[in-house]
Every structure is written in C-alpha cells, then in structure tokens.
Design a protein around this motif. Structure first.
Motif: not given
Length: 137
Positions: A125-136
């Motif tokens: 999911e693109p939105g989950l990818k973004a949340i995980l990327a921001a968490f990194a």
C-alpha cells in the motif's frame, strides 16, 4: 450516495535491535507483508484495539501504544470470499516490550523484524509505504 470507508486500526510495532530501530511485519492471509490490524473492538479505545491486534496477529504480548494515530492510509480490504471494501487504516505506534513465540495466530502468519526502510519496500500500500518511510527518518 457513496459510503465512507470502513475503519481499521493497525499497530506499527517497533523495538531497538542490534542495528537500530526495527519494525514488525506479518503476512496477511494471502502472503502480503502488512502491519497487524483489525476492526475497532467494543469497549476498547483505538490504541487498545491496535494493541490487541498486535498480540493476536504478531505476538506482541506487552507493548506501549501511542495515544494518538501517527497517520492513516487508504486501502482495500480483501475478504476470503474475494469481495473488497474501501478501508481507512489508522496506524498507532507500539513500542514492543515483550514478544511471545506462541500467540493466537502464530500458525497462520509469518513475522519478521526489519528496518523501517526495508519494511517500506516490502509492503504494497502506497500510504503505508509513506508512513514507514517517515518512521525511518
């Protein structure tokens, strides 16, 4: 009239590993990498329901959940019947304190601790990818 998306609650479980912060991914019923998530639970707050899903689906026996959502993403919930509905998934940060080897869905799912950057590459999911990327960061 268009129905609003159904609400799901997810737990972004994390710990400090040997190489830094790690997040916990699990497999869905069809083998995709996802966060533990589920429907709201009567009598529980949203963070408490996310913690319950973290236990049932990923074995996080003890965790500390954020009081507020760290973000949300839109996706489609696929049922075993093949039908789909639109969902809005609210994500709660959960510090994993104790993780059990045996948990309710341990026979049905794989789980893996990975860096947030790797997790962002593993989920669909693109939105989950973004949340995980921001968490990194």
């Amino acid at each position: 009239m268009k129905r609003p998306p159904a609400l799901q609650l997810a737990a972004l479980c994390w710990r400090n590993g040997a190489k830094g912060r790690e997040v916990l991914l699990i497999t869905s019923s069809n083998g995709r990498w996802i966060l533990p998530k589920g429907w709201p639970i009567d009598g529980l707050t949203a963070p408490e329901a996310a913690l319950q899903e973290a236990w049932e689906e990923a074995g996080v026996k003890t965790g500390k959940a954020s009081k507020t959502s760290m973000g949300a993403y839109d996706c489609r919930k696929r049922f075993d019947s093949g039908s789909e509905i639109p969902c809005r998934t609210e994500v709660f940060e959960v510090e994993a304190i104790e993780v059990a080897k045996d948990y309710p869905e341990s026979e049905m799912r794989k789980r893996r601790w990975v860096t947030p950057t790797d997790a962002a590459e593993m989920v669909a999911e693109p939105g989950l990818k973004a949340i995980l990327a921001a968490f990194a960061e």
